[in-house]
Scaffold this motif. Structure first.
Motif, PDB file in Angstrom:
ATOM      1  N   THR A 137       3.471   9.206   2.149  1.00 32.66           N
ATOM      2  CA  THR A 137       4.200   8.105   2.794  1.00 32.66           C
ATOM      3  C   THR A 137       5.700   8.372   2.848  1.00 32.66           C
ATOM      4  N   ASN A 166      10.579   9.428  -9.943  1.00 30.00           N
ATOM      5  CA  ASN A 166       9.283   8.747  -9.973  1.00 30.00           C
ATOM      6  C   ASN A 166       8.192   9.549 -10.654  1.00 30.00           C
ATOM      7  N   TYR A 187      -0.286  16.003   4.512  1.00 32.43           N
ATOM      8  CA  TYR A 187      -1.424  15.105   4.394  1.00 32.43           C
ATOM      9  C   TYR A 187      -2.729  15.880   4.318  1.00 32.43           C
ATOM     10  N   ALA A 229       0.817  -1.212   0.000  1.00 34.38           N
ATOM     11  CA  ALA A 229       0.000   0.000   0.000  1.00 34.38           C
ATOM     12  C   ALA A 229       0.853   1.265   0.000  1.00 34.38           C
ATOM     13  N   ASP A 230       2.072   1.144  -0.479  1.00 34.01           N
ATOM     14  CA  ASP A 230       2.974   2.294  -0.539  1.00 34.01           C
ATOM     15  C   ASP A 230       3.195   2.633  -2.016  1.00 34.01           C
ATOM     16  N   PRO A 231       2.809   3.837  -2.433  1.00 40.19           N
ATOM     17  CA  PRO A 231       2.871   4.148  -3.862  1.00 40.19           C
ATOM     18  C   PRO A 231       4.269   3.998  -4.469  1.00 40.19           C
ATOM     19  N   GLN A 232       5.295   4.372  -3.698  1.00 32.86           N
ATOM     20  CA  GLN A 232       6.640   4.276  -4.279  1.00 32.86           C
ATOM     21  C   GLN A 232       7.030   2.818  -4.485  1.00 32.86           C
ATOM     22  N   TYR A 271      14.221  12.179  -6.009  1.00 33.58           N
ATOM     23  CA  TYR A 271      13.206  11.128  -5.970  1.00 33.58           C
ATOM     24  C   TYR A 271      11.986  11.546  -6.793  1.00 33.58           C
ATOM     25  N   PHE A 292       6.317  11.343  -9.179  1.00 31.50           N
ATOM     26  CA  PHE A 292       5.201  11.197  -8.258  1.00 31.50           C
ATOM     27  C   PHE A 292       5.732  11.331  -6.843  1.00 31.50           C
ATOM     28  N   LEU A 340       5.344   1.576  -7.563  1.00 32.39           N
ATOM     29  CA  LEU A 340       6.040   1.983  -8.788  1.00 32.39           C
ATOM     30  C   LEU A 340       7.209   1.062  -9.073  1.00 32.39           C
ATOM     31  N   SER A 379       0.663  13.700  -8.531  1.00 33.06           N
ATOM     32  CA  SER A 379       1.132  12.949  -9.692  1.00 33.06           C
ATOM     33  C   SER A 379       1.155  13.871 -10.909  1.00 33.06           C
ATOM     34  N   THR A 437      -5.840   4.387  -3.565  1.00 34.14           N
ATOM     35  CA  THR A 437      -5.939   5.323  -4.678  1.00 34.14           C
ATOM     36  C   THR A 437      -4.583   5.954  -4.970  1.00 34.14           C
ATOM     37  N   ALA A 438      -3.807   6.216  -3.922  1.00 33.35           N
ATOM     38  CA  ALA A 438      -2.488   6.813  -4.132  1.00 33.35           C
ATOM     39  C   ALA A 438      -1.650   5.926  -5.036  1.00 33.35           C
ATOM     40  N   SER A 494      -3.643  12.689   0.822  1.00 31.44           N
ATOM     41  CA  SER A 494      -3.226  11.286   0.916  1.00 31.44           C
ATOM     42  C   SER A 494      -3.008  10.655  -0.450  1.00 31.44           C
ATOM     43  N   ASN A 495      -3.560  11.241  -1.494  1.00 33.07           N
ATOM     44  CA  ASN A 495      -3.375  10.667  -2.828  1.00 33.07           C
ATOM     45  C   ASN A 495      -2.028  10.991  -3.443  1.00 33.07           C
ATOM     46  N   TYR A 504      -9.217  11.287   4.898  1.00 31.58           N
ATOM     47  CA  TYR A 504      -8.283  11.040   3.803  1.00 31.58           C
ATOM     48  C   TYR A 504      -9.055  11.233   2.511  1.00 31.58           C
ATOM     49  N   ALA A 505      -8.357  11.249   1.415  1.00 26.72           N
ATOM     50  CA  ALA A 505      -8.980  11.689   0.180  1.00 26.72           C
ATOM     51  C   ALA A 505     -10.266  10.915  -0.105  1.00 26.72           C
ATOM     52  N   PHE A 506     -10.231   9.614   0.094  1.00 27.32           N
ATOM     53  CA  PHE A 506     -11.386   8.784  -0.202  1.00 27.32           C
ATOM     54  C   PHE A 506     -12.592   9.194   0.651  1.00 27.32           C
ATOM     55  N   TYR A 555      -2.806   6.437  -8.627  1.00 25.86           N
ATOM     56  CA  TYR A 555      -2.292   7.690  -9.177  1.00 25.86           C
ATOM     57  C   TYR A 555      -0.794   7.596  -9.444  1.00 25.86           C
ATOM     58  N   ALA A 556      -0.090   6.908  -8.553  1.00 28.77           N
ATOM     59  CA  ALA A 556       1.364   6.828  -8.704  1.00 28.77           C
ATOM     60  C   ALA A 556       1.734   6.101  -9.988  1.00 28.77           C
TER      61      ALA A 556
END
Ligand SMILES: Nc1ncnc2c1ncn2[C@@H]1O[C@H](COP(=O)(O)OP(=O)(O)OP(=O)(O)O)[C@@H](O)[C@H]1O
Ligand SMILES: Nc1ncnc2c1ncn2[C@@H]1O[C@H](COP(=O)(O)OP(=O)(O)OP(=O)(O)O)[C@@H](O)[C@H]1O
Ligand SMILES: [Mg+2]
Ligand SMILES: [Mg+2]
Lengths: 256, 389, 230, 288, 323
Positions: free
Chosen positions: E231, E225, E124, B77-80, E221, E227, B83, E137, B104-105, E133-134, B173-175, B108-109
């Motif tokens: 996190t 990426n 955040y 669950a970590d976008p980086q 970074y 992005f 990727l 991008s 969702t992050a 949190s998204n 959070y965004a959601f 988007y990532a």
């Protein structure tokens, strides 16, 4: 009067919470003087040094160095003005070598403390390294140059402690029990080096070894119960009945 | 092949060109799946994965004459991390189609990387509105839901059935923000009034203070958007602090989700939520799915299981339409866009403009049945279509 | 009472003690002299188990100690006044004494220590770390006495003490000796040490170079062994 | 005004819950100097084991309240004897890394055994009722937590500052070698303290689970909160931990009430302010 | 000169990597280099000055978000984005530093954590600025004039160049008199103070420099990426980089680089095979602490010594006799 004194202490006191450790101390020290400070355990000698060097702020009173008020000056600035101390309890960079301890001291003295773009090595900083090696040679510690400090015996560490103070070539040197823990022969050797320090250096020395302190000092200050009990020549202090009673011990045995 | 070679071509043409020939010869299509198998969302990742596998099993891992191979990577669950994993899937595993993403992050990532590499991507959970709005890509299609669909569908119903004043609480959070905004929009449009809003941080586990605040409000009901452990805590404490007796609780399906209700216990009774699938949907498709799933895994499916199941089916149908030819990414997405069938959740198809799924939404009520709770379907909101902007 | 036979001790690779042997007889004081860095502290640490010797024996009343952990050695009756005091800075004076207090009938108690060092009584609630050097030394001695040992190892107990306190400590040691305690004393204050000594050992580079009674330790020998030119 | 009163009760019960969770960490840090980043994991094990006991085997919360902490203490014992012991001479940072590694390992062990679903523990009937105070309904269990917290605080404070054991234990922090040379088996003392820390962590897990729930990664969230409390209170001071717990509990409750969006920010802000004003925490002492 | 030769060899090998390695590995290498810069910056504090920070991700995040926002809204010019990223993280470090300098030890660790968590909360929650949190991008690729770093290989070379600058710059820095003062502070601050050094100022500078370089790593970074998400500002990121430093070997130059390489590789590789990657990584930490407390660099050193010892066994024995 104030003008000629290099260090003037004016009504200084120190309390920790409700404990009044130092009550009201005034003292004038002149350039080149050698002052011995004695007093029973817990009289406040080390605390007095801490006030002089700025390691602790005084609760009251003022301190002047060359007629300038330094009461609030932080300790490192006092060091730069030439007031240097050694610690009663060894206080060294234990994980580093003897040489590194010394280099760090010397690089500040020679003004390289803030250089960040040039590696410190023997080639680029010849002056520092040469002086360090000379000092180690002179103090008979050459064979310990690369030893890690924490692996030295207690007495050897003591010697480094004093060496670091002397290496800064101070105007005023404050030694806190320099020879404690040193063997007789090392004490003799160090005392000899202390005698040879430049004449215009002002020396304040706390020491329980009476042979040492009476030998070096021109003037003695006896601290007792937060104040100055007696002040005067070594001869006078040695024969003072009060000093004998509270500090040396009643019968004049040749223990020390 | 070295990095220099791959990038030399990637500026102009799709990078997976060269290797597809290879895969075709062996008749294998590679599906990359990026899901969280560790971390907070691990159970969702597992359910999605199980759902997919169930369907692929049913077609014997074959479609349009080619074998299906699925390579799963843990996104934590970590976008980086996602990727990093995506790059591995594209470069080392040479996947043809990508699916997954719970957070969702993460979606988007990977969006830009997927878009510039022309990798067909079927989003199977992440519900952020923008993925099929501003961030829309030719190569990204979504079969799950959008925040808007979830929140909006409840608005009119709440006004008619609960009352004119609602207090809104949603995880910050965004959601959570998107869903509650969509609800608010629909509810206010219907004529209702939001009398207060509060957004407790995500992963907040003690709601006492919020509940005391809510308790002193003048409202006809409380809308809550929470998921996972937040939902369990919120619903339980909602009852413990005596709110349940005073205001009916409404929200999204995750508030009383299939895998949470056992933990929530009886406190869930009486909650009204909107969702796009429920265990108790009484259709032939759903019964078949539920039976198959319970047989395979010996536990009830969740909404994520269903999402995985449907995503797998969409991929299979697209492959069948393509006769297993996955050379051209544009053809793949075209095939995906045309998939249409009756899923356990009801009829679904893709909106060609937004690339987002059109589906029914259901309002359910949680009722007690024996020593556990069940969701009962009250109402169906048919063919909900995301506005796409 | 305490007998040390042929100790060889190392710090990592470096060989510090090369076969040190010495004895402390019942109710007597043996002193260990030597210049800085000759291995006195290392000898003490080898006896108490802080730096276990590689070979050799430490025997207390017939029992071998060299393989035991230090807390057991201490419990068997070996007390220690370490070099550099090493009191617990984050404990008050009273608590420092409390930690080691092992009650023995008619033995040392905290109150007796306070009688011995009234200065400590005055500082009872001060943190150990805030004490002056000399006060810490008193505390360290008091702490060791409270373990009510049979043999006491003293590593430069006079360090940092004022002359009058040194005399006080000399008196205490004399009393302890009379009460039957055996002691091994390391000292730089040679004249003080000689006043107490029954037996003298001199260490040089990890070897015992003198082993004899206090009378045999004549000023010439003393000069030869302890002056710098050696 | 009622709402203020009600929030105060909320704050107090949350605060004492924090205390119950943190006191084991505080004890271990204050005495061994080990910053046990696996504390949260031990807490988690307490909760999970209690879950298994109440949900499957015995159905008894009371039994869980005894067995779960003991099982966690056993885990702590193994950890101390096998892993921690070789690192005492390496310095604090090593233990931070070691216990962090342990937290990772425990995380996966828990998810292998108990999966990654959200779970809860049901409290016994005596506690499941509610009471009305300040015009507001409160679960009885929350009020019980307040009492339990105060009880533990008293016992710990007494042992640590009023007994010889407390002194020995704290001496070990500054000079292990010397404590050993003066006749105390310091290794044993350390083991005992660590095990007690584990026991308290496990107990915290059982007590907190009905309120805070059981879910994957719960341990990290708890750990951070516990660390904040520990630091605000001042390291090594049980009294400080108690004061800080209550302070954090009340500040957090009221910030949720007054500025709900900022509550996370405010807790760390509180910690920053406390540290800037009192660099050793509220009741921590610094010794030269 | 021997070290010089080995440095050149490593550099040449890195430079040739894109011709040999696959794209995936190049990307992995880029990531390692970025995190290595980050770990090196933290190492100034942890390894050299003795200030253990658990909030270093704050600067990484500030750098990354600054670069992202600059590229999106102002200019995607390399120098402008990197420059602004460094300046912003430097300013943030300077502000936070004022407070953090007041405390020490574990309190320092927690205070840095507090500030970084506050920055995290800010990132955040400012959804309109940072995407919440998204994450952010669609960040444009950086460029210099018309030249765009449009593919991973170009970005790799960019990162490699910055890495080299940072590595050799820091190497010089820590061995300079200034760096030696930092080491002194780590060992015994009171003593260094009474040598006449204004230790507060030195620590403050170290903090700022570490922050600025951390920000630099963050900006890379973002370029890499395209992005950035909250996190990367979270405390787990601070924890991860601290572990890289410790596992690699704190207070050495090579350590953090090796640590970054090990952790990134492990995370990527292991989690492809098992979901219980945390278990394996955690066990690795434990093994390191117990068996290799000096980190990867320590292992290297012991091997080296072992080798040396076997080679001239006779000599060593002589020496120990003399000592
Ligand atoms: N930080 C402090 N807090 C409380 N009391 C202190 C503090 N520092 C020193 N003291 C007390 O002040 C008194 C004087 O201490 P100081 O170290 O100055 O004595 P001294 O004259 O150097 O003695 P010695 O010869 O034994 O070294 C002692 O009784 C000590 O307990
Ligand atoms: N931890 C250590 N590691 C390596 N060498 C050490 C260590 N401790 C002491 N040494 C060395 O062992 C030798 C003996 O030290 P020891 O402390 O026993 O001397 P000592 O006779 O007590 O001296 P002093 O009178 O100065 O206290 C010294 O050369 C010292 O450098
Ligand atoms: Mg003193
Ligand atoms: Mg010694």
């Amino acid at each position: 009067m104030k003008k000629s004194a290099t260090l003037t202490v004016d009504g200084v006191g120190k309390s920790f919470g409700g404990l009044h450790i130092l009550k009201d101390i005034s003292l004038e020290v002149f350039k080149g003087e050698r002052i011995g400070i004695i007093g029973p355990n817990g009289a406040g000698k080390t605390t007095f040094f801490n006030l002089l060097t700025g390691d602790l702020p005084p609760s009251r009173g003022e301190i002047y160095h060359n007629d300038k008020k330094i009461t609030k000056l932080p300790n490192y600035k006092r060091t730069r003005q030439g007031m240097v101390r050694t610690f009663q309890k060894n206080n060294l960079l234990n994980e580093l070598s003897v040489l590194d301890n010394l280099l760090l001291t010397l690089q500040r003295k020679l003004g390289y403390g803030y250089v960040w773009y040039k590696m410190r090595n023997e080639k680029k900083y010849k002056a520092i390294y040469e002086e360090a090696h000379q000092l180690l040679e002179k103090w008979g510690l050459k064979h310990r140059t690369n030893a890690i400090v924490k692996n030295l015996s207690y007495g050897e560490q003591r010697q480094i402690e004093i060496l670091l103070g002397v290496a800064l070539e101070p105007q005023i040197l404050l030694l806190d029990e320099p020879t404690a823990g040193m063997s007789q022969s090392e004490t003799d050797y160090i005392v000899d080096l202390l005698y040879k320090l430049p004449k215009d250096l002002t020396l304040l020395i706390i020491e329980h070894d009476l042979d040492v302190v009476f030998g070096i000092a021109d003037r003695m200050v006896v601290l007792y119960d937060g104040g100055v009990l007696v002040e005067g020549s070594p001869e006078m202090v040695r024969n003072d009945p009060k000093v004998n009673q509270i500090y040396i011990g009643s019968e004049e045995e040749q223990i020390c | 092949n070295s990095a220099i070679q791959s990038t030399g071509s990637s500026n102009e043409q799709p990078s997976n060109n060269g290797t597809n020939e290879e895969t075709d010869e062996q008749g294998v299509v590679k599906i990359g799946s990026i899901l969280p198998f560790s971390g907070v969302y691990a159970s969702l990742g597992k359910d999605l994965s199980d759902g997919m596998k169930l369907y692929f099993d049913q077609v014997d891992w074959e479609a349009g004459g080619v074998k299906i191979e699925m390579i799963e990577e843990d996104t934590e669950a970590d976008p980086q991390v996602a990727l990093r994993k995506l790059r591995k899937l594209m470069d080392q595993d040479q996947i043809d189609i990508l699916t997954g993403a719970v957070s969702t992050a993460v979606a988007y990532a990977v969006r830009d990387e997927v878009d510039s590499n022309q990798l067909p991507y079927l989003a199977s959970h992440a519900g952020g509105n923008d993925l099929t709005r501003a961030q829309r890509s030719d190569y990204i299609w979504r079969s799950s839901f959008s925040s808007w669909q979830i929140g909006h569908s409840m608005g009119a119903w709440a006004y008619e059935n609960i009352g004119e004043k609602i207090y809104m609480a949603a995880a910050d959070y965004a959601f959570g923000r998107e869903v509650s905004a969509a609800f608010k929009e629909a509810y206010e449009a219907a004529g209702g009034e939001i009398v207060g809003e509060v957004y407790p941080p995500l992963g907040n586990n003690d709601y006492a203070s919020y509940l005391t605040t809510i308790g002193s409000a003048e409202a006809d009901g409380v809308y809550g958007f929470f998921a996972g452990s937040d939902a369990v805590r919120f619903v339980q404490q909602y009852e413990q602090y005596g709110l349940k007796e005073r205001f009916p609780l409404i929200g999204s399906g995750w508030l009383v989700a299939e895998d949470l209700r056992e933990s929530i216990g009886m406190a869930a009774e009486g909650a009204f939520v909107s969702t796009f699938w429920d265990y108790n949907l009484e259709t032939a498709e759903n019964e078949e799915f539920v039976t198959a799933y319970e047989e395979a895994y010996d536990r009830r499916p969740t909404i994520e299981s269903l999402e995985g199941y449907d995503a797998a089916r969409i991929i299979v149908e697209a492959l069948t339409a393509l006769d297993g030819d996955v050379q051209d990414p544009d053809k793949i997405v075209e095939a995906i866009s045309e998939v249409e069938f009756v899923s356990p959740r009801g009829p679904i198809k893709f909106d060609q403009d937004t690339h987002h799924i059109i589906q029914n939404l259901y309002i359910t009520e949680t009722v007690v049945e024996g020593d556990r709770t069940e969701n009962k379907i009250l109402e169906t909101v048919e063919s909900v279509q995301d506005p796409g902007e | 009472m305490l007998e040390v036979k042929d100790l060889h001790t190392y710090y990592g690779e470096s060989h510090i003690l090369h076969g040190v042997s010495l004895q402390v007889k019942e109710s007597s004081v043996s002193i260990l002299l030597g210049r800085n860095g000759m291995g006195k502290t290392t000898t003490i640490h080898s006896i108490i188990g802080l730096v276990p010797p590689k070979s050799g024996q430490v025997i207390l009343s017939g029992e071998e100690l060299q393989t035991k952990p230090s807390y057991q050695i201490s419990k068997m009756g070996v007390g220690l006044v370490p070099q550099g005091r090493r009191i617990f800075p984050n404990l008050t004076v009273k608590e420092n004494l409390l930690t080691t207090h092992r009650s023995v009938k008619g033995g040392w108690t905290i109150n007796k220590i306070f009688e011995l060092f009234p200065r400590l009584k005055e500082r009872e609630t001060s943190m150990g770390g805030n004490l002056s050097g000399g006060e810490q030394q008193m505390l360290s001695i008091g702490r060791a006495l409270l373990t009510n040992p049979k043999v006491l190892l003293l590593d430069e107990p006079s360090e940092g003490l004022s002359p009058i306190m040194v005399k006080e400590v000399v008196n205490i040691i004399k009393q302890l000796k009379m009460s039957g305690l055996s002691m091994l004393l390391v000292e730089q204050n040679v004249s003080m040490a000689l006043e107490l000594a029954d037996h003298v050992y001199v260490l040089n580079k990890g070897k015992v170079v003198f082993d004899g009674t206090a009378e045999e330790f004549s000023p010439t020998i003393r000069h030869d062994l302890l002056s710098l030119s050696s | 005004m009622d709402i203020i009163g009600a929030q105060l009760v909320n704050g107090l019960s949350y605060g004492l819950l924090l205390f119950i969770i943190t006191c084991g960490l505080s004890l271990v840090f204050g005495i061994l100097g080990v910053l046990n980043l696996a504390h949260g994991s031990l807490y988690m094990f307490g909760a999970y084991i209690a879950y298994s006991l109440t949900a499957t085997f015995s159905q008894s919360f009371w039994l869980a309240l005894i067995i779960a902490p003991l099982s966690v203490a056993l885990i702590a014992l193994v950890v101390e004897r096998v892993l921690l012991r070789p690192t005492y001479q390496l310095g604090h940072l090593s233990q931070v890394l070691l216990t962090f590694g342990l937290a990772y390992v425990f995380h996966d062990i828990a998810s292998i055994i108990w999966g990654s679903n959200v779970l809860t523990i049901v409290v016994p009937d005596v506690f499941s009722g509610s009471i009305s105070l300040f015009n507001q309904v409160f679960p009885v269990y929350r009020l019980v937590v307040i009492l339990v917290g105060i009880l533990i605080a008293t016992i710990l404070w007494y042992i640590q500052s009023q007994t010889r054991w407390g002194a020995i234990i704290r001496a070990g922090l500054s000079d292990k070698e010397m404590v050993g040379a003066l006749g105390v088996n310091i290794k044993l003392v350390f083991t005992v303290v660590f095990v007690i820390g584990g026991l308290l962590a496990g107990f915290g897990g059982v007590v907190a689970a009905p309120i805070l729930g059981i879910y994957p990664s719960m341990e990290f969230q708890t750990l951070i909160l516990a660390l904040v409390v520990l630091v605000i209170g001042g390291l090594g001071s049980i009294a400080g931990t108690l004061v800080a717990s209550v302070l954090v509990g009340i500040v957090e409750t009221f910030s949720r009430f007054l500025f709900p969006e900022l509550s996370m920010f405010l807790i760390f802000g509180l910690m920053a302010i406390v540290l800037v004003v009192k660099p050793n925490g509220l009741l921590g002492k610094k010794v030269a | 000169m021997k070290t010089f030769v080995s440095y050149v060899t490593v550099l040449v090998l890195l430079g040739l990597a894109p011709f040999v390695l696959s794209l995936f590995h190049i990307n992995l290498l880029s990531e390692i280099l970025i995190l290595a810069i980050f770990a090196l910056s933290l190492n100034i504090l942890v390894g050299y000055t003795g200030l253990v920070s658990l909030g270093h991700a704050a600067f990484f995040g500030v750098g990354a978000y600054t670069a992202a926002l600059t590229a999106q809204n102002l200019s995607s010019n390399l120098f402008i984005t990197i420059g602004l990223a460094i300046i912003c993280s430097l300013i943030v470090a300077a502000l936070i530093g004022i407070f953090c300098m007041k405390v020490s030890g574990f309190y320092f660790l927690m205070l840095t954590l507090a500030f970084s968590q506050m920055i995290y909360s800010f990132v955040y929650q400012s959804t309109s600025l940072t995407g919440g949190s998204n994450g952010l991008s669609g960040i444009p690729r950086v460029s210099i004039g018309d030249f765009q770093f449009g593919n991973p290989v170009l970005i790799f070379y960019l990162i490699l160049a910055v890495f080299m600058l940072a590595y050799f710059g820091l190497r010089l820095f820590v061995q300079s008199p200034f760096g030696q003062v930092l080491i002194g502070i780590r060992e015994n601050e009171t003593r260094v103070k009474s040598m006449g050094y204004n230790t507060g100022l030195y620590k403050y500078f170290a903090f700022i420099i570490a922050g600025a370089i951390g920000g630099l790593a963050g900006s890379l970074y973002t370029f890499f990426n395209g992005f950035i998400a909250p996190t990367d500002v979270y405390w787990t990121m601070s924890g991860a980089v601290l572990i890289m430093v410790l596992i690699g070997g704190a207070g050495t130059m090579l350590g953090p680089v090796l640590g970054a390489a090990l952790i990134v590789t492990m995370e990527t590789v292991i989690s492809s095979y098992t979901n219980s990657w945390m278990l394996i990584i955690g066990a690795t930490f434990i093994i390191f602490v117990i068996f290799f407390p000096k980190g990867l660099v320590g292992i290297g050193q012991s091997l080296y010594h072992l080798f040396l010892k076997n080679k001239r066994k006779g000599k060593v024995d002589d020496k120990s006799e003399a000592a």
